[in-house]
Design an enzyme around this catalytic site. Sequence first.
Site, PDB file in Angstrom:
ATOM      1  N   GLY A 232       0.788  -1.286   0.032  1.00  0.00           N
ATOM      2  CA  GLY A 232       0.004  -0.038   0.199  1.00  0.00           C
ATOM      3  C   GLY A 232       0.887   1.390   0.055  1.00  0.00           C
ATOM      4  O   GLY A 232       1.896   1.311  -0.469  1.00  0.00           O
ATOM      5  N   ALA A 233       0.136   2.167   0.380  1.00  0.00           N
ATOM      6  CA  ALA A 233       0.940   3.566   0.577  1.00  0.00           C
ATOM      7  C   ALA A 233       0.349   4.366   1.556  1.00  0.00           C
ATOM      8  O   ALA A 233      -1.032   4.289   1.825  1.00  0.00           O
ATOM      9  CB  ALA A 233       0.705   4.475  -0.785  1.00  0.00           C
ATOM     10  N   GLY A 234       1.365   5.062   2.124  1.00  0.00           N
ATOM     11  CA  GLY A 234       1.002   5.985   3.204  1.00  0.00           C
ATOM     12  C   GLY A 234       1.099   7.434   2.955  1.00  0.00           C
ATOM     13  O   GLY A 234       0.971   7.840   1.741  1.00  0.00           O
ATOM     14  N   THR A 235       1.205   8.473   3.876  1.00  0.00           N
ATOM     15  CA  THR A 235       1.066   9.769   3.588  1.00  0.00           C
ATOM     16  C   THR A 235       2.075  10.118   2.564  1.00  0.00           C
ATOM     17  O   THR A 235       2.102  10.984   1.821  1.00  0.00           O
ATOM     18  CB  THR A 235       0.959  10.492   4.818  1.00  0.00           C
ATOM     19  N   TYR A 236       3.325   9.700   3.012  1.00  0.00           N
ATOM     20  CA  TYR A 236       4.534  10.179   2.221  1.00  0.00           C
ATOM     21  C   TYR A 236       5.229   9.005   1.439  1.00  0.00           C
ATOM     22  O   TYR A 236       6.122   9.319   0.676  1.00  0.00           O
ATOM     23  CB  TYR A 236       5.537  10.564   3.398  1.00  0.00           C
ATOM     24  N   GLY A 237       5.069   7.675   1.620  1.00  0.00           N
ATOM     25  CA  GLY A 237       5.547   6.721   0.746  1.00  0.00           C
ATOM     26  C   GLY A 237       5.119   5.627   0.722  1.00  0.00           C
ATOM     27  O   GLY A 237       3.912   5.367   1.345  1.00  0.00           O
ATOM     28  N   ASP A 238       5.570   4.713   0.061  1.00  0.00           N
ATOM     29  CA  ASP A 238       5.110   3.160  -0.188  1.00  0.00           C
ATOM     30  C   ASP A 238       5.587   2.363   0.995  1.00  0.00           C
ATOM     31  O   ASP A 238       6.498   2.516   1.669  1.00  0.00           O
ATOM     32  CB  ASP A 238       5.843   2.539  -1.260  1.00  0.00           C
TER      33      ASP A 238
ATOM     34  N   LYS B  46       7.865   1.420   5.691  1.00  0.00           N
ATOM     35  CA  LYS B  46       7.451   2.517   5.077  1.00  0.00           C
ATOM     36  C   LYS B  46       8.650   3.181   4.397  1.00  0.00           C
ATOM     37  O   LYS B  46       9.650   3.367   5.392  1.00  0.00           O
ATOM     38  CB  LYS B  46       6.604   3.624   5.601  1.00  0.00           C
TER      39      LYS B  46
ATOM     40  N   ASP C 217      -6.225  12.213  10.860  1.00  0.00           N
ATOM     41  CA  ASP C 217      -6.524  11.448   9.803  1.00  0.00           C
ATOM     42  C   ASP C 217      -7.165  10.297  10.004  1.00  0.00           C
ATOM     43  O   ASP C 217      -6.830   9.252   9.419  1.00  0.00           O
ATOM     44  CB  ASP C 217      -5.159  11.399   8.860  1.00  0.00           C
TER      45      ASP C 217
END
Length: 821
Positions: free
Chosen positions: A23-29, A45, A136
Site C-alpha cells: 500500500g501507500a502511506g501519507t509520504y511513501g510506499d 514505509k 487523519d
Amino acid sequence: MALLRDVSLQDPRDRFELLQRVGAGTYGDVYKARDTVTSELAAVKIVKLDPGDDISSLQQEITILRECRHPNVVAYIGSYLRNDRLWICMEFCGGGSLQEIYHATGPLEERQIAYVCREALKGLHHLHSQGKIHRDIKGANLLLTLQGDVKLADFGVSGELTASVAKRRSFIGTPYWMAPEVAAVERKGGYNELCDVWALGITAIELGELQPPLFHLHPMRALMLMSKSSFQPPKLRDKTRWTQNFHHFLKLALTKNPKKRPTAERLLQHPFTTQHLPPALLTQLLDKASDPHLGTLSPEDSELETHDMFPDTIHSRSHHGPAERTPSEIQFHQVKFGAPRRKETDPLNEPWEEEWTLLGKEELSGSLLQSVQEALEERSLTIRPALELQELDSPDDAIGTIKRAPFLGLPHTESTSGDNAQSCSPGTLSAPPAGPGSPALLPTAWATLKQQEDRERSSCHGLPPTPKVHMGACFSKVFNGCPLQIHAAVTWVHPVTRDQFLVVGAEEGIYTLNLHELHEDTMEKLISQRCSWLYCVNNVLLSLSGKSTHIWAHDLPGLFEQRRLQHQAPLSIPTNRITQRIIPRRFALSTKIPDTKGCLQCRVVRNPYTGSTFLLAALPASLLLLQWYEPLQKFLLLKNFSSPLPSPAGMLEPLVLDGKELPQVCVGAEGPEGPGCRVLFHVLPLEAGLTPDILIPPEGIPGSAQQVIQVDRDTVLVSFERCVRIVNLQGEPTAALAPELTFDFTIETVVCLQDSVLAFWSHGMQGRSLDTNEVTQEITDETRIFRVLGAHRDIILESIPTDNPGAHSNLYILTGHQSSY
C-alpha cells in the site's frame, strides 16, 4: 536537509527482507517485510528524501510512533536512513485496513462497528492524554491484526498540543472526514484533539454505508459546505436499520460545536461501546473478507441484467470479395482523408499526452480552497504515468490526505440559484479577465499543473497507422453484418496490452471489438445494459444506460480483467451476472453516478487553460455540472442548477473561454444568411447560474444551427442545414479561414479534420477545405444509409442498405493517419 533524530544510519537490509508492496502511506510506499532478527513480519514505509525536503512531518511521525506505545496503536520498531531512503519500520497488521475489508465484505454489522469504535477510542484516548492529535482518522488508517485487534496507523499528519499551543491552526486532514472547525480553521480560530472524535464518527458511518457523507461531492465543495454556519452534522441514512444507541453515539461524536463534543474518554462510557463486544466479531469479519462468495448483493444488479438473453459474442459475417463490395466500400479505398483534428477541449486520456510539471507556489491565490489544493499536491509529490503504476497494488489510502497548508481564508461562495443568476446577452460570449482579487473556482487535484501536450504519442496495437503521411487515411471496414442497434461508439487502448478496441453502445448492451485481432472478427459483450451514449476518460468508460437511464462509470481495465478470468473458468450461468452479485456496490467495476436518473444527454469538456475536466448532464428539470477528480478517478458533483434548460433534449454544447473556470453552455445558435454575417450564440453562463428566461429559436426554423463544435480556443464550427460557418467565440467570421463552407445536401453530422471539414449526409460524405471551400473528398452511395456513431479521436461510421433499413450493418473506422493514441 537537516538530520533526523532517533534514526539509525545502519543498512536496514541487514535486518529486514522486503517481501511485497502492500500500500501507500501519507509520504511513501509501504512494504511487507520479514525481521531477520525475530523472524516476525513487519511493515516498512520507505520514503525517498531529496535535498531541501521538509522533514519535519516525518520527524513528527517517528516521534509519535516512538512515544505512543499502546495496544491500539501500531507498534514502532525503528527507523533507518540509507542512500536518501528513510525506512520507518512498524508492526505488521495482517488483516489489512478496514477500507480494504469493507470493499470485500460490504457494510459492517452494527456490533462490529461498535467494536471498532471502542478500540479506536482507546487508542485516541491514549494519544490525547499524551497531548497528541492524529488528524487523519478514517477506515483506511484503521488496521486489523489477524487476531482482530484494531490499530491506529499512519501518523504522517499528526500534531502535538503543548501548553503554549492549545489549538492547532493548520489546515490538515482528509476532506470528507474533516471536522467543521478544521474546515473553517481561520474563522473558528483553531481546533484541538476533538477533531479526531468527529472523524471517528464519520468513520462509523463509512463502515456502515461504505462511504463517508458527502462523498458524491467534489471534496472542495464538501469543504465549503462544512465550513458554512448552516451546515448540519450528518446522520445515518437508514434510521430503521440501526439501533437508537448507534444513532445517539453518532449524535454525540458529530456534535458541531467542539466545545460541546465529548472526549474519547467520555465516549468510551457510552452504551454503544460498553456493550459486550468480543474480538470474535472482527475475526468473523476477516473470515468473511477472505471468502468473496459471502459478499453482499448489489442493489444495482437489476440495472445490469437488461439484455442477458442476447449473445455474449457476435461473429462478423464473411467479408465480401472485391466484386461484391458496395460502391461506397470501393470508394473508401480510393478517397484519402486527413486525420481528425484534436479538439483542445477534449480530455487528455493517455499518460504521453501530457507532461505534468509542478508550478511554483507563487501562482496560487490566497483562498482556502487553493490551500486545500496545495495540500493535495503535497500529498503526491511524485506524479507517475499510469503505465508505471499498473504493476503495483492499489494504494490502501484511496482518498488523498490533505497536509501542511497556509492559514488562509475562505472566499465567498456564489449562489447557484436560478433566481440570482445574471443573464448573458445572446450572441456574445464575454470573457473578462479575472481581477486580481478574484478567487479561482474549485480547482481540481491537478489545477496547478501545467500540461505540455506536444510529446510523441506511443504506438498501439490496432488498425495500422501511417505516421506523417499527409492525406493518407481511408475508411476501413472492421465488422461486417452487425445485428446490434448501435447508438454510440468510441475507441480505447488497453493500458497494459496496448491493444486498440472499438467499444459500441447499443440497445443490447455494450460490446467490444479488438482491432488488433480483426482476424477473429468477434464482438464480446462487456455490459448487459441498454446504452445510448459513450465517452472514455482516463480508462473510465462513461455511459448513459440502464432501465431508468443513469450515467454509469465503468472501470475498463478491471472489466477486461474480469472477463479474462471468466474465460479461463467458464461457468454454466451468465458470468456477467454472477460476478456483479458477489461484488459489493462500493467495489463494483460499474457504478452509477449519483443524482443522474432520467438523464437525457451528456457532454464532456476540458478547460485547456486550467486542465479541469467537466461533465454536463441535462435532466428534465435541472442541469448537473460534475468535475473530474483525479485521486478518485471519478466525476464528482460540483453544481446542481435547479432551473430546467430551455430544451433539455436540444442542443447542449459546452464552450470554454479564457478567464473562465467553468464552461458556458451553448443551447442554441442562429445566423442570418450570408458568409459575412455574425452567428448569435445562446449561452448559459454557469458561473452566474442558469438564465431561465433566455429566448431560444425553435429547432428546424431557417437560420437555426444544428451543431456547434469548439475546435480550439477561439474557433467554433457552426453547422446549419446546408452550410458550416467558421467563427470565433464572439460569432464573428475568422480572417484566416473560409467564413462559410457550402454543401448541396442536408447535413446530418460534421467532423473537423486537420485541413478540412467532413460533412455527412444520409448517402455519403463530402469534405471541403477550411481555407478555400473547395471539395477535398466526396463519397456518394445511394444504396447505403450512413450514420456517424462516434467522432471523438476516431471517426466510426455505420452503413445499412437503403432498401432494407432493418438489415445488419457494416462498421468502418477512419484509419491510416497518425494514430489517435
